[in-house]
Write an enzyme that holds these catalytic residues in place. Structure first.
Site, short mmCIF file in Angstrom:
data_model
loop_
_atom_site.label_atom_id
_atom_site.label_comp_id
_atom_site.label_asym_id
_atom_site.label_seq_id
_atom_site.Cartn_x
_atom_site.Cartn_y
_atom_site.Cartn_z
N GLU A 230 85.69 40.80 66.45
CA GLU A 230 87.00 40.20 66.24
C GLU A 230 86.80 39.02 65.31
OE1 GLU A 230 88.84 40.82 70.71
OE2 GLU A 230 88.84 38.83 69.82
N ASP B 10 94.95 28.83 72.02
CA ASP B 10 93.51 28.62 71.99
C ASP B 10 93.13 27.23 72.49
OD1 ASP B 10 92.24 31.02 70.90
OD2 ASP B 10 93.59 30.65 69.21
N TYR C 51 93.43 44.30 75.61
CA TYR C 51 92.70 43.05 75.78
C TYR C 51 93.27 42.37 77.00
CZ TYR C 51 90.59 38.55 74.24
OH TYR C 51 89.87 37.38 74.14
#
Lengths: 278, 406
Positions: free
Chosen positions: A49, A60, A175
């Site tokens: 990725e 994040d 995911y």
């Protein structure tokens, strides 16, 4: 079959989970970043990725945010990121490469142009954090039409009622975000992860990779017992950060700092019994 | 992405997915998506419950002090020599700005949803103070994210929030201003999904925030309509408000959108001028993009990276804008113009000297546009400007500009 499908089929035949590595394109600079990218498969990365840096990475944690800032301040752009993929593909036609990031840089680059250029460069899939299934027509559908996999995040807040919505149009793999939180935060509980992976697998035949909070080989091995893939990101970009000199520049140890950790993680995963037997 | 098309009304948006034309929407991470959908359902339930509106109206009256007066600024009218100038006095609200209107509405919603912890972002600190205030009033713990730069330049508000029992978290990421505080609040929310309510401060973010913040702020425009008709027997010719995220402006504008004889102007922070990058005029100088959960006009570079805005006023220092404003600009119903730091400073001093009201630097931007327009209008014409905040918090900033050590 996409490169991602082929890779997960191969992992199944080896009866092990895959290591999915995340690094940010252009971190700490374009040249070093490309060297890291090229070294990842040999070190044990099964799927790559690559983060498209964004000024405002809301999902994040500090490690990946700083990686993005390093990349942007070294002059990384979307065009350079796509060019990196092209140069990686020149030497590696097997390892799946997924671009991960936020929608705005794609929107500004132009959705159609981005998808065309991504396909031409050899990108296999996209993970776009801030595009929910409710906005599928915007990017997901056009991406799927061009043969790209669109990989969706499922989270602990995605309940059984919502799960089919999330899985719809998802391809390549799912995911699973193992915690409610940002990347690089608290380590996931392997038992809870196993239950959640089972919950997702009841609804789809796609492989399930698990990420957010996995930092060590031991944690990776524990997750690998329950999942088809383990995603590690913050720990890798932190290894980059730790290898830089006082001015933030890459040193002779930078590439090795990443590949050493990847080797360690890959060994942990390969040592784990695969309980998911997908 | 279909706007419910009613050619006779500008007031029907957003559609079910939260779009105003192409703007708005819900661009959030999957972790937040179920929460956003819950919030939408809770808000729709609340709207249908007369008891919710009744409690909010009561709090607005007894706690905030609504309705805020509509004040004829006689000396400024005389000085500028044109249209009659009225101020909607939302700076007289409890906590000193319009922000309390939204906070009361949202805290009632949070309580209704059974949430036990409040988080908020703040720029100038006005929203943080209002959020900390309602959290204290309802006995809920409150965490306020504030950019490091803003913590430094708005220290009186930081202390107020602490007095009110809020925890202030200085945000060092980026330039340490409002957008960074908003990123950090979203990170907190993603992490603490089960008990936490994100009390957003402006009419932006993912659907349904732009709609619900607008609805809670529309008390400004609804009161103004009644008050100006009582005072003048008719609607104004022009209404003016400053826009950062745009909540005070949409609150004033929305009730007037279908009154075609009322011209509407929003004033953005022009900073040091639009020729460089030291401004925060996202509508005048930005372009559409996706940030903080919605598609809207943004200050950004050619690669889609969000720029840090600049304004003398921390409350306008946001590189985006509420999505309904983006739509109102695109369809041409509202005109958006910039005012520079310098013009705002001049306007600030003019209001202070002529009316004995020290305004916040945010509405001083709105008044800078009034200074330009009023003299060109006839004496029988009427302007209403939203004086959305008081200037106590800004005296240090103003002192610095004027070369006075405080």
């Amino acid at each position: 079959m996409s490169r991602i499908d082929t890779r997960f089929a191969q992992l199944r035949s080896e009866n092990r989970a895959g290591l999915v590595t995340f690094v940010t394109a252009g971190d700490p600079d374009a040249e070093t970043s490309l060297a890291i990218l090229k070294a990842l498969p040999e070190a044990g990365a099964d799927v790559i990725e690559m983060g498209m840096p964004f000024s405002d990475p809301m999902a994040d944690g500090p490690a990946i945010q700083l990686a993005g800032q390093r990349a942007l301040s070294s002059g990384q752009t979307m065009a350079k990121t796509l060019d990196m993929v092209r140069r990686f593909r020149d030497g590696d036609d097997q390892t799946p490469l997924v671009l991960m990031g936020y929608y705005n840089p794609i929107y500004i680059y132009g959705v159609d142009k981005f998808l065309d250029d991504a396909v031409a460069a050899g990108v296999d899939g996209l993970i776009i954090v801030d595009i929910p299934p409710e906005a599928d027509e915007e990017l997901c559908i056009p991406a799927v039409h061009r043969g790209l996999n669109f990989i969706r995040l499922a989270t602990p807040t995605t309940d059984d009622k919502r799960l089919p919505t999330v899985l719809n149009n998802t391809s390549g793999f799912v995911y699973y975000v193992s915690i409610t939180g940002i990347t690089g935060a608290a380590a996931p509980n392997p038992d809870e992860v196993a239950a959640s992976v089972a919950r997702i697998k009841a609804k789809t035949d796609l492989p399930v990779a698990v990420g957010f909070g996995v930092k060590t080989a031991g944690q990776a091995a524990a997750i690998a017992a329950a999942a088809d893939g383990v995603v590690v990101g913050s720990a890798l970009v932190s290894a980059i950060a730790g290898s830089l000199d006082d001015d933030g520049r890459a040193g002779p140890a930078t590439v090795g700092a990443v590949t050493d950790l990847v080797r360690d993680l890959a060994a942990g995963i390969r040592g784990a019994a695969n309980g998911s037997a997908a | 992405m279909s706007q419910p098309v009613d050619p006779n009304s500008f007031r029907t948006g957003p559609d079910e997915a939260g779009h105003f034309g192409i703007f708005g929407g819900r661009y959030v991470a999957e972790t937040l998506m179920p929460l956003i959908l819950d919030l939408e359902k809770a808000y729709n339930d609340a709207k249908a419950d007369p008891a919710f509106a009744a409690e909010l109206t009561e709090l607005n009256a007894r706690y905030t002090g609504r309705p805020s007066p509509l004040y004829f600024a006689e000396r400024l009218t005389e000085h500028l020599g044109g249209a009659k100038i009225y101020f909607k006095r939302d700076e007289l609200n409890h906590t000193g700005s319009h922000k309390i209107n939204n906070c009361l509405g949202q805290i009632l919603l949070a309580r209704r949803m059974g949430k036990t912890r409040i988080i908020a972002e703040t720029g100038a600190g006005q929203h943080g103070v209002a959020a900390a205030t309602v959290a204290a009033r309802f006995g809920l713990p409150c965490v306020v994210y504030m950019g490091r730069t803003d913590v430094e330049r708005q220290s009186p508000n930081v202390f107020r929030m602490r007095l009110l029992g809020a925890e202030i978290v200085p945000v060092t990421a980026g330039a340490g201003t409002l957008k960074d505080a908003m990123n950090e609040a979203l990170r907190d929310w993603v992490t603490n999904v089960s008990d936490t309510y994100y009390l957003i401060g402006t009419a932006a973010g993912p659907h349904p925030y732009p709609e619900l913040v607008r609805d809670f702020q529309s008390v400004i425009g609804n009161e103004t309509k009644e008050q100006i008709v009582a005072a003048e027997g008719r609607l104004p010719d022009l209404i003016v408000a400053c826009v950062g995220g745009g909540s005070n402006a949409i609150g004033l504008f929305h009730p007037f959108l279908d009154d075609s004889d009322v011209a509407i102007v929003g004033v953005e922070a022009g900073g040091e001028g639009l020729q460089g990058d030291q401004h925060c005029a996202s509508l005048s100088a930005g372009r559409p993009g996706v940030l903080h959960g919605n598609r809207t006009y943004l200050l950004q570079d050619g690669d889609g990276q969000i720029l840090e805005g600049h304004s003398i006023s921390a409350g306008l220092d946001y590189p985006g804008i509420g999505p309904e404003h983006s739509w109102l600009k695109e369809i041409g119903r509202v005109e958006y113009v910039p005012a520079t730091d310098e013009e705002a400073m001049e306007a600030f001093q003019m209001i202070t000297r002529f009316e004995g009201i020290i305004p916040a630097l945010e509405p001083a931007h709105a008044f800078a546009e009034v200074i330009k327009r009023a003299p060109k209008m006839d004496p029988d014409q009427i302007i209403v400007m939203n004086l959305c905040g008081r200037g106590d918090k800004d005296v240090f900033t103003v002192g610095k500009v004027l070369g006075v050590e405080l």
